[in-house]
Design a protein around this motif. Structure first.
Motif, mmCIF file in Angstrom:
data_model
loop_
_atom_site.group_PDB
_atom_site.id
_atom_site.type_symbol
_atom_site.label_atom_id
_atom_site.label_comp_id
_atom_site.label_asym_id
_atom_site.label_seq_id
_atom_site.Cartn_x
_atom_site.Cartn_y
_atom_site.Cartn_z
ATOM 1 N N LEU A 61 0.838 -1.201 0.000
ATOM 2 C CA LEU A 61 0.000 0.000 0.000
ATOM 3 C C LEU A 61 0.872 1.250 0.000
ATOM 4 O O LEU A 61 0.612 2.200 -0.751
ATOM 5 C CB LEU A 61 -0.923 -0.006 1.218
ATOM 6 N N LYS A 62 1.923 1.244 0.816
ATOM 7 C CA LYS A 62 2.838 2.388 0.870
ATOM 8 C C LYS A 62 3.538 2.584 -0.469
ATOM 9 O O LYS A 62 3.660 3.714 -0.960
ATOM 10 C CB LYS A 62 3.865 2.192 1.987
ATOM 11 N N ILE A 63 3.963 1.494 -1.090
ATOM 12 C CA ILE A 63 4.611 1.574 -2.400
ATOM 13 C C ILE A 63 3.643 2.154 -3.429
ATOM 14 O O ILE A 63 3.997 3.032 -4.217
ATOM 15 C CB ILE A 63 5.142 0.194 -2.838
ATOM 16 N N SER A 64 2.415 1.684 -3.404
ATOM 17 C CA SER A 64 1.408 2.174 -4.341
ATOM 18 C C SER A 64 1.168 3.673 -4.179
ATOM 19 O O SER A 64 1.096 4.420 -5.163
ATOM 20 C CB SER A 64 0.102 1.405 -4.141
ATOM 21 N N LYS A 65 1.052 4.117 -2.935
ATOM 22 C CA LYS A 65 0.838 5.544 -2.682
ATOM 23 C C LYS A 65 2.030 6.371 -3.148
ATOM 24 O O LYS A 65 1.868 7.436 -3.744
ATOM 25 C CB LYS A 65 0.572 5.788 -1.199
ATOM 26 N N MET A 66 3.235 5.870 -2.863
ATOM 27 C CA MET A 66 4.433 6.602 -3.283
ATOM 28 C C MET A 66 4.567 6.645 -4.796
ATOM 29 O O MET A 66 5.019 7.641 -5.348
ATOM 30 C CB MET A 66 5.685 5.999 -2.649
ATOM 31 N N GLU A 67 4.171 5.565 -5.482
ATOM 32 C CA GLU A 67 4.196 5.576 -6.942
ATOM 33 C C GLU A 67 3.263 6.644 -7.488
ATOM 34 O O GLU A 67 3.595 7.335 -8.455
ATOM 35 C CB GLU A 67 3.813 4.198 -7.494
ATOM 36 N N THR A 68 2.106 6.810 -6.861
ATOM 37 C CA THR A 68 1.160 7.843 -7.283
ATOM 38 C C THR A 68 1.744 9.228 -7.047
ATOM 39 O O THR A 68 1.645 10.110 -7.906
ATOM 40 C CB THR A 68 -0.181 7.693 -6.529
ATOM 41 N N VAL A 69 2.374 9.419 -5.886
ATOM 42 C CA VAL A 69 2.989 10.711 -5.578
ATOM 43 C C VAL A 69 4.067 11.045 -6.598
ATOM 44 O O VAL A 69 4.102 12.153 -7.139
ATOM 45 C CB VAL A 69 3.569 10.711 -4.141
ATOM 46 N N VAL A 70 4.937 10.080 -6.894
ATOM 47 C CA VAL A 70 6.025 10.314 -7.851
ATOM 48 C C VAL A 70 5.462 10.563 -9.245
ATOM 49 O O VAL A 70 5.938 11.445 -9.965
ATOM 50 C CB VAL A 70 7.029 9.139 -7.842
ATOM 51 N N ALA A 71 4.411 9.834 -9.623
ATOM 52 C CA ALA A 71 3.812 10.030 -10.945
ATOM 53 C C ALA A 71 3.198 11.423 -11.087
ATOM 54 O O ALA A 71 3.194 11.990 -12.189
ATOM 55 C CB ALA A 71 2.749 8.967 -11.204
ATOM 56 N N ASN A 72 2.694 11.961 -9.991
ATOM 57 C CA ASN A 72 2.061 13.283 -10.034
ATOM 58 C C ASN A 72 3.001 14.409 -9.613
ATOM 59 O O ASN A 72 2.570 15.549 -9.464
ATOM 60 C CB ASN A 72 0.816 13.304 -9.145
ATOM 61 N N ALA A 73 4.272 14.096 -9.416
ATOM 62 C CA ALA A 73 5.240 15.099 -8.975
ATOM 63 C C ALA A 73 5.760 15.888 -10.174
ATOM 64 O O ALA A 73 5.933 15.357 -11.266
ATOM 65 C CB ALA A 73 6.405 14.417 -8.270
ATOM 66 N N ARG A 74 5.974 17.155 -9.935
ATOM 67 C CA ARG A 74 6.548 18.038 -10.944
ATOM 68 C C ARG A 74 7.697 18.797 -10.291
ATOM 69 O O ARG A 74 7.608 19.214 -9.144
ATOM 70 C CB ARG A 74 5.513 19.050 -11.447
ATOM 71 N N VAL A 75 8.780 18.970 -11.057
ATOM 72 C CA VAL A 75 9.923 19.726 -10.548
ATOM 73 C C VAL A 75 9.612 21.207 -10.710
ATOM 74 O O VAL A 75 9.173 21.648 -11.777
ATOM 75 C CB VAL A 75 11.217 19.348 -11.284
ATOM 76 N N LEU A 76 9.814 21.947 -9.661
ATOM 77 C CA LEU A 76 9.520 23.371 -9.629
ATOM 78 C C LEU A 76 10.619 24.144 -10.339
ATOM 79 O O LEU A 76 11.791 23.995 -10.015
ATOM 80 C CB LEU A 76 9.411 23.826 -8.172
ATOM 81 N N ASP A 77 10.225 24.961 -11.305
ATOM 82 C CA ASP A 77 11.167 25.840 -11.997
ATOM 83 C C ASP A 77 11.208 27.147 -11.208
ATOM 84 O O ASP A 77 10.330 28.002 -11.360
ATOM 85 C CB ASP A 77 10.723 26.076 -13.439
ATOM 86 N N GLU A 78 12.205 27.289 -10.360
ATOM 87 C CA GLU A 78 12.262 28.426 -9.453
ATOM 88 C C GLU A 78 12.455 29.760 -10.171
ATOM 89 O O GLU A 78 12.160 30.812 -9.616
ATOM 90 C CB GLU A 78 13.353 28.210 -8.409
ATOM 91 N N SER A 79 12.898 29.742 -11.434
ATOM 92 C CA SER A 79 13.093 30.997 -12.161
ATOM 93 C C SER A 79 11.764 31.645 -12.544
ATOM 94 O O SER A 79 11.720 32.817 -12.871
ATOM 95 C CB SER A 79 13.937 30.753 -13.419
ATOM 96 N N THR A 80 10.672 30.888 -12.497
ATOM 97 C CA THR A 80 9.363 31.435 -12.881
ATOM 98 C C THR A 80 8.548 31.909 -11.683
ATOM 99 O O THR A 80 7.426 32.372 -11.855
ATOM 100 C CB THR A 80 8.546 30.372 -13.633
ATOM 101 N N ILE A 81 9.111 31.824 -10.488
ATOM 102 C CA ILE A 81 8.362 32.153 -9.279
ATOM 103 C C ILE A 81 8.562 33.619 -8.900
ATOM 104 O O ILE A 81 9.682 34.127 -8.896
ATOM 105 C CB ILE A 81 8.788 31.244 -8.112
ATOM 106 N N ASP A 82 7.463 34.276 -8.560
ATOM 107 C CA ASP A 82 7.501 35.654 -8.067
ATOM 108 C C ASP A 82 8.007 35.615 -6.630
ATOM 109 O O ASP A 82 7.310 35.129 -5.737
ATOM 110 C CB ASP A 82 6.092 36.258 -8.135
ATOM 111 N N VAL A 83 9.208 36.133 -6.395
ATOM 112 C CA VAL A 83 9.825 36.049 -5.075
ATOM 113 C C VAL A 83 9.344 37.148 -4.139
ATOM 114 O O VAL A 83 9.758 37.206 -2.983
ATOM 115 C CB VAL A 83 11.368 36.072 -5.163
ATOM 116 N N THR A 84 8.442 38.017 -4.605
ATOM 117 C CA THR A 84 7.948 39.099 -3.752
ATOM 118 C C THR A 84 6.721 38.672 -2.959
ATOM 119 O O THR A 84 6.231 39.428 -2.130
ATOM 120 C CB THR A 84 7.597 40.346 -4.582
ATOM 121 N N LYS A 85 6.198 37.477 -3.225
ATOM 122 C CA LYS A 85 5.044 36.995 -2.464
ATOM 123 C C LYS A 85 5.277 35.556 -2.025
ATOM 124 O O LYS A 85 6.094 34.839 -2.592
ATOM 125 C CB LYS A 85 3.758 37.119 -3.276
ATOM 126 N N VAL A 86 4.543 35.137 -1.003
ATOM 127 C CA VAL A 86 4.693 33.798 -0.441
ATOM 128 C C VAL A 86 4.211 32.762 -1.454
ATOM 129 O O VAL A 86 3.108 32.870 -2.001
ATOM 130 C CB VAL A 86 3.898 33.643 0.871
#
Length: 157
Positions: A61-86
């Motif tokens: 069950l834990k493996i299945s949940k982690m596979e779903t998390v990894v499948a839905n994970a996206r790497v954040l492109d920090e250059s596109t983030i507005d650093v003036t707001k939270v």
């Protein structure tokens, strides 16, 4: 519809490594436990075998949940983030306007949240209440103790 979560490249690599470990080492260890329990005799009255099979189910069950998390994970492109707001991965220092107490949090994904380490989930009431706020703004947050007001003191990445 998929529920995407954003991670830094390092955090995603850590999740993938943990998943790989569970699939390889975790399953191998579980198979050994089941084999040892099976060798102890009649399976119909073998509590150790039943416990090992239950543990195997929880591992899968834990493996299945982690596979779903990894499948839905996206790497954040920090250059596109507005650093003036939270936003996610912001380090925000807030002050309780009622008590004057100051605390610093890092806004992270749900899986990375660890209050003791000062990391709060972007989907928690505090995380949601702080998102999009600028330095000097006030945020009203619904907490179990009632509505609390915080002022954004500083914001870094």
């Amino acid at each position: 519809m998929a529920n995407f979560q954003y991670y830094t490249a390092e955090a995603l690599d850590k999740l993938k490594a943990e998943l790989h470990h569970l699939k390889i080492q975790g399953r191998s260890d579980m198979a050994k436990q089941i084999a040892e329990a099976r060798d102890k005799g009649d399976l119909s009255e073998n509590a150790e075998y039943d416990a090992a099979k239950d543990a195997q189910g929880l591992l899968e069950l834990k493996i299945s949940k982690m596979e779903t998390v990894v499948a839905n994970a996206r790497v954040l492109d920090e250059s596109t983030i507005d650093v003036t707001k939270v936003s996610i991965y912001s380090i925000v220092k807030i002050k309780n306007t009622k008590t004057g107490m100051e605390v610093t949090y890092t806004i992270v994904s749900e899986e990375e949240a660890d209050l003791r380490a000062g990391k709060i989930s972007v989907s928690s009431p505090f995380g949601k209440g702080l998102l999009g706020k600028h330095v000097g703004e006030k945020a009203e947050i619904q907490a179990p103790a009632g509505t609390m007001e915080f002022e954004i003191m500083s914001l870094t990445r």
